[in-house]
Design a protein around this motif. Sequence first.
Motif, PDB file in Angstrom:
ATOM      1  N   LEU A 377       0.836  -1.205   0.000  1.00  0.00           N
ATOM      2  CA  LEU A 377       0.000   0.000   0.000  1.00  0.00           C
ATOM      3  C   LEU A 377       0.870   1.254   0.000  1.00  0.00           C
ATOM      4  N   LEU A 378       1.897   1.258   0.850  1.00  0.00           N
ATOM      5  CA  LEU A 378       2.759   2.434   0.978  1.00  0.00           C
ATOM      6  C   LEU A 378       3.548   2.695  -0.297  1.00  0.00           C
ATOM      7  N   ILE A 379       4.065   1.627  -0.909  1.00  0.00           N
ATOM      8  CA  ILE A 379       4.828   1.788  -2.156  1.00  0.00           C
ATOM      9  C   ILE A 379       3.932   2.364  -3.250  1.00  0.00           C
ATOM     10  N   THR A 380       2.726   1.803  -3.385  1.00  0.00           N
ATOM     11  CA  THR A 380       1.799   2.288  -4.414  1.00  0.00           C
ATOM     12  C   THR A 380       1.406   3.728  -4.154  1.00  0.00           C
ATOM     13  N   LEU A 381       1.147   4.060  -2.889  1.00  0.00           N
ATOM     14  CA  LEU A 381       0.764   5.428  -2.524  1.00  0.00           C
ATOM     15  C   LEU A 381       1.876   6.411  -2.881  1.00  0.00           C
ATOM     16  N   ILE A 382       3.094   6.110  -2.452  1.00  0.00           N
ATOM     17  CA  ILE A 382       4.226   7.025  -2.687  1.00  0.00           C
ATOM     18  C   ILE A 382       4.494   7.198  -4.179  1.00  0.00           C
ATOM     19  N   LEU A 383       4.483   6.097  -4.926  1.00  0.00           N
ATOM     20  CA  LEU A 383       4.720   6.184  -6.368  1.00  0.00           C
ATOM     21  C   LEU A 383       3.619   6.978  -7.065  1.00  0.00           C
ATOM     22  N   THR A 384       2.380   6.835  -6.603  1.00  0.00           N
ATOM     23  CA  THR A 384       1.268   7.588  -7.187  1.00  0.00           C
ATOM     24  C   THR A 384       1.474   9.085  -6.999  1.00  0.00           C
ATOM     25  N   VAL A 385       1.921   9.469  -5.810  1.00  0.00           N
ATOM     26  CA  VAL A 385       2.054  10.886  -5.476  1.00  0.00           C
ATOM     27  C   VAL A 385       3.291  11.505  -6.110  1.00  0.00           C
ATOM     28  N   VAL A 386       4.450  10.872  -5.953  1.00  0.00           N
ATOM     29  CA  VAL A 386       5.702  11.520  -6.351  1.00  0.00           C
ATOM     30  C   VAL A 386       6.219  11.074  -7.722  1.00  0.00           C
ATOM     31  N   ALA A 387       5.692   9.986  -8.252  1.00  0.00           N
ATOM     32  CA  ALA A 387       6.182   9.520  -9.558  1.00  0.00           C
ATOM     33  C   ALA A 387       5.090   9.655 -10.610  1.00  0.00           C
ATOM     34  N   ASP A 388       4.407   8.574 -10.880  1.00  0.00           N
ATOM     35  CA  ASP A 388       3.420   8.558 -11.960  1.00  0.00           C
ATOM     36  C   ASP A 388       2.436   7.435 -11.696  1.00  0.00           C
ATOM     37  N   LEU A 389       1.167   7.679 -11.997  1.00  0.00           N
ATOM     38  CA  LEU A 389       0.134   6.675 -11.724  1.00  0.00           C
ATOM     39  C   LEU A 389       0.367   5.403 -12.528  1.00  0.00           C
ATOM     40  N   THR A 390       0.848   5.548 -13.758  1.00  0.00           N
ATOM     41  CA  THR A 390       1.130   4.374 -14.585  1.00  0.00           C
ATOM     42  C   THR A 390       2.185   3.494 -13.935  1.00  0.00           C
ATOM     43  N   ILE A 391       3.253   4.123 -13.465  1.00  0.00           N
ATOM     44  CA  ILE A 391       4.318   3.384 -12.781  1.00  0.00           C
ATOM     45  C   ILE A 391       3.795   2.757 -11.497  1.00  0.00           C
ATOM     46  N   ALA A 392       3.005   3.525 -10.753  1.00  0.00           N
ATOM     47  CA  ALA A 392       2.471   3.034  -9.473  1.00  0.00           C
ATOM     48  C   ALA A 392       1.610   1.792  -9.675  1.00  0.00           C
ATOM     49  N   ILE A 393       0.730   1.840 -10.665  1.00  0.00           N
ATOM     50  CA  ILE A 393      -0.148   0.700 -10.926  1.00  0.00           C
ATOM     51  C   ILE A 393       0.664  -0.497 -11.406  1.00  0.00           C
ATOM     52  N   GLY A 394       1.586  -0.246 -12.346  1.00  0.00           N
ATOM     53  CA  GLY A 394       2.393  -1.341 -12.889  1.00  0.00           C
ATOM     54  C   GLY A 394       3.214  -2.039 -11.826  1.00  0.00           C
ATOM     55  N   ILE A 395       3.944  -1.261 -11.033  1.00  0.00           N
ATOM     56  CA  ILE A 395       4.781  -1.852  -9.984  1.00  0.00           C
ATOM     57  C   ILE A 395       3.922  -2.462  -8.883  1.00  0.00           C
ATOM     58  N   GLY A 396       2.856  -1.773  -8.491  1.00  0.00           N
ATOM     59  CA  GLY A 396       1.991  -2.279  -7.434  1.00  0.00           C
ATOM     60  C   GLY A 396       1.356  -3.607  -7.781  1.00  0.00           C
ATOM     61  N   VAL A 397       0.780  -3.696  -8.985  1.00  0.00           N
ATOM     62  CA  VAL A 397       0.138  -4.944  -9.413  1.00  0.00           C
ATOM     63  C   VAL A 397       1.174  -6.064  -9.552  1.00  0.00           C
ATOM     64  N   SER A 398       2.333  -5.747 -10.106  1.00  0.00           N
ATOM     65  CA  SER A 398       3.388  -6.758 -10.269  1.00  0.00           C
ATOM     66  C   SER A 398       3.850  -7.302  -8.919  1.00  0.00           C
ATOM     67  N   LEU A 399       4.116  -6.394  -7.982  1.00  0.00           N
ATOM     68  CA  LEU A 399       4.537  -6.822  -6.646  1.00  0.00           C
ATOM     69  C   LEU A 399       3.434  -7.617  -5.949  1.00  0.00           C
ATOM     70  N   GLY A 400       2.194  -7.150  -6.130  1.00  0.00           N
ATOM     71  CA  GLY A 400       1.079  -7.838  -5.497  1.00  0.00           C
ATOM     72  C   GLY A 400       0.909  -9.262  -6.001  1.00  0.00           C
ATOM     73  N   LEU A 401       1.023  -9.444  -7.310  1.00  0.00           N
ATOM     74  CA  LEU A 401       0.902 -10.785  -7.882  1.00  0.00           C
ATOM     75  C   LEU A 401       2.073 -11.667  -7.454  1.00  0.00           C
ATOM     76  N   ALA A 402       3.264 -11.073  -7.361  1.00  0.00           N
ATOM     77  CA  ALA A 402       4.425 -11.837  -6.901  1.00  0.00           C
ATOM     78  C   ALA A 402       4.236 -12.299  -5.453  1.00  0.00           C
ATOM     79  N   LEU A 403       3.689 -11.420  -4.622  1.00  0.00           N
ATOM     80  CA  LEU A 403       3.434 -11.791  -3.225  1.00  0.00           C
ATOM     81  C   LEU A 403       2.369 -12.876  -3.128  1.00  0.00           C
ATOM     82  N   ARG A 404       1.357 -12.795  -4.001  1.00  0.00           N
ATOM     83  CA  ARG A 404       0.307 -13.822  -3.983  1.00  0.00           C
ATOM     84  C   ARG A 404       0.888 -15.181  -4.364  1.00  0.00           C
TER      85      ARG A 404
END
Length: 420
Positions: A377-404
Amino acid sequence: MTPQILNSLKDYSISKFWSDFLAGITVAMVALPLSIAIAIASGAEPEKGLITAIIGGFLISLFGGSRVQIGGPTGAFIVVVFSVIAEHGYDGLILATFMAGLILIIAGFLKAGSLISYIPEAVVNGFTIGIAIIIATSQVPDFLGLKVENLPADFLEKVSMLWASLNSYNPLALIISLMSVALMVIFRRLVPRLPGLIIAVALTSFIAAWLTLPVDTIHSRFGTLPDTLPTPQMPDISFERIIELIPSALVIAFLAGVESLLSAMVADKMIGSKHKPNAEILAQGIANLGSSLFGGMPATGAIARTATNIKAGGQTPISGLIHALIILLAVLLIAPLASYMAMPALAGLLVLTAWHMSEPHKWKDYLKASNEDKTLLLITLILTVVADLTIAIGIGVSLGLALRLRRKKIEPANWNTPKH
């Protein structure tokens, strides 16, 4: 993928129509100022939000898979739309929305609606809170009446400029903003069935005009709102432009699909029903195609307006159709009057919307979640705010699927030594 409206009409009655009619009017009164505010915050002209609410909202209700879903422009798109307009112009946004519509239609026919279950909830919560922070920050100039021009898109640079401009604040603008927020909260708690948003914005705007307060209005900044819908036309399409806008179109399609299905699931819990996910995805595609043809913005299911529809007594998609037609009627009849909405009042509306988007009542649950979910949650939040929503979604979903996959403890592949 049969639209839900066809099932709803089988046992339709006068009493259901009356309930839908009253609910449609109520939701329209909420959606009208919110659609204008979202368009302005997105860097678009205010009427673009109304076009999206009318065309997108009508088509989502007509073809959607939920009985009570209300569609239109939403706060989740502000960041994406602002970015696309800044980089590619408004014509680029129209083409990206058109392309997103086609992507969603294909996804609907491929029955991709069930794939939402694979998106980690922590990712959705992270970028939702991040978007809420960005929306609230973007409203600080109008909320405080700051004298600031050409606010940068970068979050950290924006905060720095806002901080440097604080000494230029307008106390009268701040009073109007706080009054609008206070009235919205009071109406929400004491008389939730009344359209408190439009009453609060209208009342504070009237006070500002009556006292001739030195605060900006829609009219002073954008001119009078048009009282007609534009003629539909195809966006300018070229191969180079399509390649350039594919990333934006994919993000718009992803957000439209995810938010609409989340909204439909929330509605299911509230009314004890079950939506059709693939029909809902298909409807989002049709709605975004339609909105782009009329020069509107991206459209999707709106959780807050859907909940308002349910609480107001909406029972079938007819309430969503009525909501869109009431907004159209307002455009045709009172557009010049609506032009005098005060910008600080609309800023208050969006700040409150951002607060509700962040779902503060869930923060304690987030803290009790596993360390992996909190980190995601924190990684996605920070990337959304300070980087880019596209990057945030891509990295967040990838990390989430890897954790699953890791949680399922899938055995690693038994690699053989390659023969050279």
